[in-house]
Design an enzyme around this catalytic site. Structure first.
Site, PDB file in Angstrom:
ATOM      1  N   GLU A  10      -7.323  -3.429  -6.469  1.00 59.87           N
ATOM      2  CA  GLU A  10      -6.615  -3.971  -5.178  1.00 59.87           C
ATOM      3  C   GLU A  10      -7.941  -3.940  -4.037  1.00 59.87           C
ATOM      4  OE1 GLU A  10      -2.666  -2.854  -2.694  1.00 59.87           O
ATOM      5  OE2 GLU A  10      -3.963  -1.374  -3.583  1.00 59.87           O
ATOM      6  N   TRP A  16      -1.659   4.988   6.744  1.00 59.86           N
ATOM      7  CA  TRP A  16      -2.024   4.642   8.119  1.00 59.86           C
ATOM      8  C   TRP A  16      -1.689   3.074   8.273  1.00 59.86           C
ATOM      9  CZ3 TRP A  16      -5.026   0.498   7.148  1.00 59.86           C
ATOM     10  CH2 TRP A  16      -6.027   0.410   5.927  1.00 59.86           C
ATOM     11  N   ASN A  17      -1.521   2.221   7.191  1.00 60.02           N
ATOM     12  CA  ASN A  17      -1.417   0.808   7.634  1.00 60.02           C
ATOM     13  C   ASN A  17      -0.195   0.234   8.225  1.00 60.02           C
ATOM     14  OD1 ASN A  17      -0.003   1.408   5.199  1.00 60.02           O
ATOM     15  ND2 ASN A  17      -0.533  -0.491   4.098  1.00 60.02           N
ATOM     16  N   CYS A  36       0.265  -3.134   1.106  1.00 60.34           N
ATOM     17  CA  CYS A  36       0.234  -2.693  -0.432  1.00 60.34           C
ATOM     18  C   CYS A  36       0.843  -3.787  -1.285  1.00 60.34           C
ATOM     19  CB  CYS A  36       0.918  -1.168  -0.896  1.00 60.34           C
ATOM     20  SG  CYS A  36       2.509  -1.523   0.083  1.00 60.34           S
ATOM     21  N   LYS A  95       3.856  14.407   7.287  1.00 56.66           N
ATOM     22  CA  LYS A  95       2.238  14.621   7.099  1.00 56.66           C
ATOM     23  C   LYS A  95       2.082  13.334   7.559  1.00 56.66           C
ATOM     24  CE  LYS A  95      -1.224  13.794   5.341  1.00 56.66           C
ATOM     25  NZ  LYS A  95      -2.337  12.930   5.878  1.00 56.66           N
ATOM     26  N   GLY A 150       0.694   5.719  -0.972  1.00 56.92           N
ATOM     27  CA  GLY A 150      -0.422   5.661  -1.029  1.00 56.92           C
ATOM     28  C   GLY A 150      -0.946   5.272  -2.220  1.00 56.92           C
ATOM     29  N   SER A 151      -2.369   5.657  -2.417  1.00 57.58           N
ATOM     30  CA  SER A 151      -2.885   5.193  -3.757  1.00 57.58           C
ATOM     31  C   SER A 151      -2.433   6.035  -5.167  1.00 57.58           C
ATOM     32  CB  SER A 151      -4.492   5.746  -3.578  1.00 57.58           C
ATOM     33  OG  SER A 151      -4.486   7.042  -3.722  1.00 57.58           O
ATOM     34  N   GLU A 172       5.447   5.364  -3.771  1.00 57.00           N
ATOM     35  CA  GLU A 172       5.154   4.019  -3.619  1.00 57.00           C
ATOM     36  C   GLU A 172       3.651   3.862  -3.598  1.00 57.00           C
ATOM     37  OE1 GLU A 172       3.583   0.953  -2.044  1.00 57.00           O
ATOM     38  OE2 GLU A 172       4.620   1.719   0.086  1.00 57.00           O
ATOM     39  N   LEU A 173       3.254   3.452  -4.766  1.00 57.29           N
ATOM     40  CA  LEU A 173       1.720   3.583  -5.054  1.00 57.29           C
ATOM     41  C   LEU A 173       0.953   2.437  -4.715  1.00 57.29           C
ATOM     42  CD1 LEU A 173       1.973   5.990  -7.666  1.00 57.29           C
ATOM     43  CD2 LEU A 173       1.653   6.659  -5.408  1.00 57.29           C
TER      44      LEU A 173
END
Length: 502
Positions: free
Chosen positions: A399, A166-167, A301, A190, A245-246, A267-268
């Protein structure tokens, strides 16, 4: 720190870009089979933005089937043909950039100026990969066996599941879509449940660009996110998952994808160190730290999460840094002059508050901010500066993803690199120094995928984006981004050593 609030609903030049109650599958706008929808709220006002379909696993399978049906034709398009589609999509993004920015601010909360910057950045990935599409080259390889000839060609991996956060509601979609389509893949996107409407506007522009049905599919869900994610990760037709995401969710997707041995790009999470050595230009370092730490209110991130300042300049840096933060204007992203908007939801607020409380209880000093701003709304938090940080505090290991600048003192180069590398993740790192030998040593020693030297901003379409350790693997953007969506096929000819025939 100025505080401003308002209740504004944006007026779009083209209202048809705002898609409610529908997702985009096989070239058509469709509802969830169940008829269920979920609500999306403006994080600044708490007002309802709109509703989107609550897709489930079966709906997702229909989107996968559409992508699979479209793949045989799309993969045969020439690089130049795919390039023209992407360029048209890029042109439409530029033409509709103002409306796209308004949608981002409306559902994400970031200031309109930041949202406009994101749209330009997002569009640039379509432009970049429209230029890469005609340039997918193979190799001619000298064979070891007499009479053999060896070449390689590159082919699209197939149907891809793209799971976006969402960011950056536009840029994280295009950074994955651009290379996937340029490579010849078809996709199921998605969209994030918090911010689906920007992605759906991009789907509308794809439709207008004439991209064939089934090549791009955009699905929406909130409550059924685990089910939809599992469907994408486990479905045998899906050959690749790209996820931003996470780290926790990344691990789960890897586990779910393992039985079908999917290609993965992850990409976490990040916990970026930002190091200021005593030979740095302090004013430049302050500006760089401000840009890195507080972009999107700290909700990126690659934000500086741990700011390490050498003891000789610690007090000077802290004072100048806090003075800059005092100039921020917090409020609704649509208001004039706003520099920082709300956090995305109450869970983000709670995490920020918990990190600040933990630091205070362990001896740190909140020199600025440290409180919610209830008169603006439930999701607003004061930009915060904390000094006297130590490695036993939660921010050192976790984080924050919020507007909290934690300043850690350090003594030596070796000490700070060890502290920086102690994190289990390694996405981005930054440092400021004017010593060329030190710059080389530290840049090579930091265990991260990306290093910013004397800059707090590292994102660039031309630059490979990605991390190491538990920040994931794979690269997005740059000349390397398209390789994530291609397989190398080796073709060997035998019996090619006959002499010329008379």
């Amino acid at each position: 720190m100025t505080r401003l609030a308002s209740n504004k609903t944006p007026k779009l030049k083209d209202p048809s870009l705002f898609k409610t109650d529908v997702a985009y599958v096989n070239g058509e706008w469709v509802k969830a089979a169940s008829g269920k929808t979920f609500e999306v709220y403006d994080p600044a006002t708490g007002d309802l933005v709109g509703t989107s379909p609550e897709f489930n696993g079966k709906d997702t399978e229909n989107a996968i089937a559409a992508a699979a049906a479209a793949f045989p034709l799309w993969r045969t398009k020439t690089g130049r043909e795919k390039s023209r589609y992407l360029r048209k999509w890029y042109d439409l993004m530029v033409e509709n950039s103002e409306d796209l920015a308004k949608l981002i601010t409306w559902e994400n909360g970031k200031p309109l100026a930041d949202a406009k910057g994101e749209v330009a950045y997002a569009a640039s990935f379509f432009e970049w990969f429209s230029e890469e599409a005609p340039r997918i080259y193979g190799d001619s390889i000298p064979a070891s066996v007499p009479g053999n000839r060896v070449i390689t060609i590159k082919q699209p991996v197939g149907v891809c599941g793209l799971i976006t956060p969402w960011n950056f509601p536009a840029a994280m979609v295009t950074r994955k879509l651009g290379p996937a389509l340029a490579a010849g893949c078809t996709v199921v996107v998605k969209t994030p449940g918090e911010t689906p409407f920007t992605a759906l506007a991009l789907a509308e522009l794809a439709h207008r660009a004439g991209i064939p049905k089934g090549v791009v599919n955009f699905i929406t869900t909130l409550q059924n996110t685990p089910e939809v994610g599992e469907t994408l990760a486990t479905h045998p037709t899906v050959r690749k998952i790209s996820f931003t995401g996470s780290t926790q969710v990344g691990r789960l997707l890897m586990k779910q994808a393992s039985p079908t041995l999917k290609i993965l790009s992850m990409e976490l999470g990040g916990n970026a160190p930002f190091i200021v050595f005593d030979d740095a230009d302090v004013d430049a370092a302050v500006a760089g730290a401000i840009a890195s730490k507080f972009r999107s209110s700290g909700q990126t991130c690659v934000c500086a999460n741990r700011i390490y300042v050498q003891q000789g300049i610690y007090d000077e840096f802290a004072k100048k840094f806090a003075e800059k933060v005092k100039t921020f204007k917090v409020g609704n992203g649509f208001d004039e002059g706003i520099t920082h908007g709300p956090l995305i939801h109450d869970r983000a607020i709670k995490k920020v508050a918990a990190h600040i409380k933990d630091a205070e209880e362990k001896g740190a000093n909140v020199v600025l901010g440290g409180q919610q701003i209830p008169d603006l709304g439930a999701n607003f938090y004061q930009p915060t500066v904390i000094t006297g940080m130590t490695k036993d505090m939660a921010i050192s290991a976790e984080e924050t993803f919020g507007p909290v600048a934690a300043l850690f003192p350090f003594s030596t180069e070796q000490e700070v690199v060890e502290l920086a590398n102690a994190a289990e993740v390694g996405l981005a790192g930054y440092f400021f120094s004017r010593d060329l030998e030190r710059i080389t040593r530290v840049a090579e020693a930091l265990e991260v995928g990306m290093v910013g030297v004397n800059t707090g901003l590292i994102s660039d379409t031309a630059s490979p984006f990605g991390g190491v350790k538990q920040s994931g693997f794979g690269r997005e953007g740059s000349k390397y981004g398209i390789e994530e969506y291609l397989n190398i096929k080796t073709i060997t000819w035998g019996g090619m050593n006959k002499p010329l025939q008379s």
